[in-house]
Design a protein around this motif. Sequence first.
Motif, PDB file in Angstrom:
ATOM      1  N   GLY A  65       0.788  -1.219   0.000  1.00 53.48           N
ATOM      2  CA  GLY A  65       0.000   0.000   0.000  1.00 53.48           C
ATOM      3  C   GLY A  65       0.823   1.273   0.000  1.00 53.48           C
ATOM      4  O   GLY A  65       0.280   2.369   0.144  1.00 53.48           O
ATOM      5  N   ILE A  66       2.135   1.149  -0.196  1.00 64.33           N
ATOM      6  CA  ILE A  66       3.025   2.319  -0.230  1.00 64.33           C
ATOM      7  C   ILE A  66       3.375   2.583  -1.690  1.00 64.33           C
ATOM      8  O   ILE A  66       3.958   1.720  -2.355  1.00 64.33           O
ATOM      9  N   ASP A  67       3.043   3.765  -2.182  1.00 65.98           N
ATOM     10  CA  ASP A  67       3.218   4.032  -3.607  1.00 65.98           C
ATOM     11  C   ASP A  67       4.309   5.046  -3.906  1.00 65.98           C
ATOM     12  O   ASP A  67       4.448   5.496  -5.043  1.00 65.98           O
ATOM     13  N   THR A  68       5.120   5.398  -2.910  1.00 70.48           N
ATOM     14  CA  THR A  68       6.209   6.347  -3.130  1.00 70.48           C
ATOM     15  C   THR A  68       7.376   6.020  -2.218  1.00 70.48           C
ATOM     16  O   THR A  68       7.189   5.491  -1.113  1.00 70.48           O
ATOM     17  N   ALA A  69       8.582   6.332  -2.698  1.00 70.78           N
ATOM     18  CA  ALA A  69       9.787   6.104  -1.894  1.00 70.78           C
ATOM     19  C   ALA A  69      10.092   7.284  -0.986  1.00 70.78           C
ATOM     20  O   ALA A  69      11.139   7.297  -0.330  1.00 70.78           O
ATOM     21  N   VAL A  70       9.192   8.271  -0.948  1.00 72.90           N
ATOM     22  CA  VAL A  70       9.350   9.410  -0.045  1.00 72.90           C
ATOM     23  C   VAL A  70       8.542   9.109   1.213  1.00 72.90           C
ATOM     24  O   VAL A  70       7.308   9.175   1.193  1.00 72.90           O
ATOM     25  N   PRO A  71       9.181   8.755   2.323  1.00 72.43           N
ATOM     26  CA  PRO A  71       8.424   8.394   3.531  1.00 72.43           C
ATOM     27  C   PRO A  71       7.745   9.613   4.147  1.00 72.43           C
ATOM     28  O   PRO A  71       8.280  10.717   4.136  1.00 72.43           O
ATOM     29  N   SER A  72       6.552   9.390   4.677  1.00 76.05           N
ATOM     30  CA  SER A  72       5.839  10.482   5.347  1.00 76.05           C
ATOM     31  C   SER A  72       6.484  10.835   6.676  1.00 76.05           C
ATOM     32  O   SER A  72       6.295  11.937   7.192  1.00 76.05           O
ATOM     33  N   ALA A  73       7.262   9.910   7.216  1.00 75.93           N
ATOM     34  CA  ALA A  73       8.024  10.163   8.451  1.00 75.93           C
ATOM     35  C   ALA A  73       9.253   9.269   8.436  1.00 75.93           C
ATOM     36  O   ALA A  73       9.242   8.186   7.839  1.00 75.93           O
ATOM     37  N   LEU A 139      15.150  10.260  -6.249  1.00 72.46           N
ATOM     38  CA  LEU A 139      16.355  10.470  -5.459  1.00 72.46           C
ATOM     39  C   LEU A 139      16.339   9.631  -4.192  1.00 72.46           C
ATOM     40  O   LEU A 139      17.302   8.905  -3.884  1.00 72.46           O
ATOM     41  N   LEU A 140      15.244   9.700  -3.423  1.00 77.54           N
ATOM     42  CA  LEU A 140      15.162   8.918  -2.190  1.00 77.54           C
ATOM     43  C   LEU A 140      15.032   7.428  -2.466  1.00 77.54           C
ATOM     44  O   LEU A 140      15.460   6.604  -1.653  1.00 77.54           O
ATOM     45  N   GLY A 141      14.419   7.074  -3.610  1.00 81.08           N
ATOM     46  CA  GLY A 141      14.365   5.660  -3.977  1.00 81.08           C
ATOM     47  C   GLY A 141      15.759   5.089  -4.149  1.00 81.08           C
ATOM     48  O   GLY A 141      16.091   4.009  -3.623  1.00 81.08           O
ATOM     49  N   ARG A 142      16.627   5.833  -4.889  1.00 81.17           N
ATOM     50  CA  ARG A 142      18.010   5.377  -5.065  1.00 81.17           C
ATOM     51  C   ARG A 142      18.769   5.378  -3.731  1.00 81.17           C
ATOM     52  O   ARG A 142      19.551   4.471  -3.454  1.00 81.17           O
ATOM     53  N   THR A 143      18.502   6.398  -2.923  1.00 82.31           N
ATOM     54  CA  THR A 143      19.228   6.503  -1.657  1.00 82.31           C
ATOM     55  C   THR A 143      18.844   5.391  -0.688  1.00 82.31           C
ATOM     56  O   THR A 143      19.708   4.767  -0.052  1.00 82.31           O
ATOM     57  N   PHE A 144      17.536   5.119  -0.568  1.00 88.29           N
ATOM     58  CA  PHE A 144      17.104   4.006   0.288  1.00 88.29           C
ATOM     59  C   PHE A 144      17.671   2.686  -0.234  1.00 88.29           C
ATOM     60  O   PHE A 144      18.091   1.823   0.551  1.00 88.29           O
ATOM     61  N   GLN A 213      10.964   0.892  -6.481  1.00 84.89           N
ATOM     62  CA  GLN A 213      10.314  -0.214  -5.782  1.00 84.89           C
ATOM     63  C   GLN A 213      11.214  -0.773  -4.680  1.00 84.89           C
ATOM     64  O   GLN A 213      10.739  -1.122  -3.592  1.00 84.89           O
ATOM     65  N   ALA A 214      12.533  -0.836  -4.956  1.00 83.55           N
ATOM     66  CA  ALA A 214      13.467  -1.285  -3.913  1.00 83.55           C
ATOM     67  C   ALA A 214      13.480  -0.294  -2.757  1.00 83.55           C
ATOM     68  O   ALA A 214      13.532  -0.682  -1.577  1.00 83.55           O
ATOM     69  N   GLY A 215      13.414   1.001  -3.091  1.00 83.47           N
ATOM     70  CA  GLY A 215      13.346   2.005  -2.046  1.00 83.47           C
ATOM     71  C   GLY A 215      12.078   1.914  -1.234  1.00 83.47           C
ATOM     72  O   GLY A 215      12.086   2.127  -0.005  1.00 83.47           O
ATOM     73  N   ILE A 216      10.976   1.589  -1.887  1.00 84.74           N
ATOM     74  CA  ILE A 216       9.691   1.462  -1.184  1.00 84.74           C
ATOM     75  C   ILE A 216       9.741   0.320  -0.168  1.00 84.74           C
ATOM     76  O   ILE A 216       9.161   0.418   0.918  1.00 84.74           O
ATOM     77  N   SER A 217      10.421  -0.750  -0.522  1.00 82.94           N
ATOM     78  CA  SER A 217      10.566  -1.857   0.440  1.00 82.94           C
ATOM     79  C   SER A 217      11.274  -1.375   1.703  1.00 82.94           C
ATOM     80  O   SER A 217      10.910  -1.754   2.828  1.00 82.94           O
ATOM     81  N   ALA A 218      12.295  -0.523   1.522  1.00 80.16           N
ATOM     82  CA  ALA A 218      12.990   0.034   2.687  1.00 80.16           C
ATOM     83  C   ALA A 218      12.093   0.994   3.458  1.00 80.16           C
ATOM     84  O   ALA A 218      12.150   1.058   4.695  1.00 80.16           O
ATOM     85  N   VAL A 219      11.254   1.755   2.749  1.00 78.07           N
ATOM     86  CA  VAL A 219      10.314   2.667   3.405  1.00 78.07           C
ATOM     87  C   VAL A 219       9.327   1.880   4.257  1.00 78.07           C
ATOM     88  O   VAL A 219       8.988   2.285   5.380  1.00 78.07           O
TER      89      VAL A 219
END
Length: 438
Positions: A65-73, A139-144, A213-219
Amino acid sequence: MRAIVAQPIHSGGIRTTMLRLRKFLKPYTTLILLSIILLFVQAMSELSLPDYMAHIVNNGIQQGGIDTAVPSAVRQSTLDKLVVFLSEEDKAMVLSAYTLIDPVTAEGARLVEQYPAAAADEPVLVFDESQYSEDLNHLLGRTFAAVTGIEQMMADPEAAAAVSGQAGAMLATLPEGTDVFEMLGSLPTALRQPIMDNLEARFETLGDTMTVQAGISAVKAEYEALGMDTAGIQNAYIVRTGAAMLGLSLLSGAASVTVGLLAARTAAGSARDVRRAIFRKVQGFSNAELDRFSTASLITRSTNDVNQLQMVIIMLIRMVCFAPILGIGGIIKAMQTDASMWWIIALAVVVLIGLIFAIFTTALPKFRLIQSLIDRLNLVTRENLSGMMVVRAFNTQAFEEKRFDKANHDLLTTTLFINRVMVVMMPLMMLIVNGLSC
């Protein structure tokens, strides 16, 4: 109007007849335009449904259910790891987008309920939604993904040793318990750059979509560490997306029903006007003109022929106008989703046009024939009814029954052929359209 009566569908061209009928459709221009607008609504609704289904499968199920690699927190410790891999400019952009939660304030107390980890000693920062952008997402997707990659390297010494140069040897020989991210942050650029180049090479191989998508897994893992209800996030996303699909389906159904109603009103009104015009014209025929038409033919022209025109108008509005809208919309959707796949939709549109052309080419001669067969059936029926006493007097009932059966059977055979050809069209169209989603 004389031309329509003298040259009906079965003796003239369909195109010529429709051109002559334009004046009968003119009073219904508003209904026709409204129907076309609703067809656009229906097409766009139907074309959007596969996207929502993909969102449910990809984002709702696979990504929780997470559709972005930018975490809300995000926790302060996690953010410190992320900025290690950012340039000074990107670092400033990311840090400006996050604000530290102050549990003392009312807003902070509300955020603590949403992010329970903020109540612990570890500081937690929340994201300013107004600063979201796709560039920040990538950017955050690559960083995560980089943080996850480094953590995997540290868990697997062989993977760390695979990093080229002195930096790889350093990672492979770090003592257990070393804070690798703190160490990387203190490394000179010359030593840190090979590690970054190795990670960037992996990102280029994966592509932006897979990297995000890899970043989202980390999020998702970060959300779990914050104490958030990740199962609730997933369920809420699926329900929300499913509700949107249901709304689009209802909108598409309502548009389809409304188009059917408008098409029926347009066709019925046009047919009424054509019948009225035919009746008035026939009433003004001279004896010489009446001798050119049999009574059965005039009955057929004013009833069945007009019914056929009525059906053609309905088909033109509901199917012929809808097909190109759906085809063009499908190509646009495919190019927006994946430009490399647009040719598949274009090929399907060409196949659909060819299919419709082949079906109508096969059925059109039979449509013309069926009019003369109805004329003949009306003629035989009228002769039997008007000459019933003569038939009985000469005892020719069996002969007349054969005449009627022959006319009826010819009409039945031709009608069944047309129906069988036309009924194949919709299943084949749906097979092609649904085959594209496989």
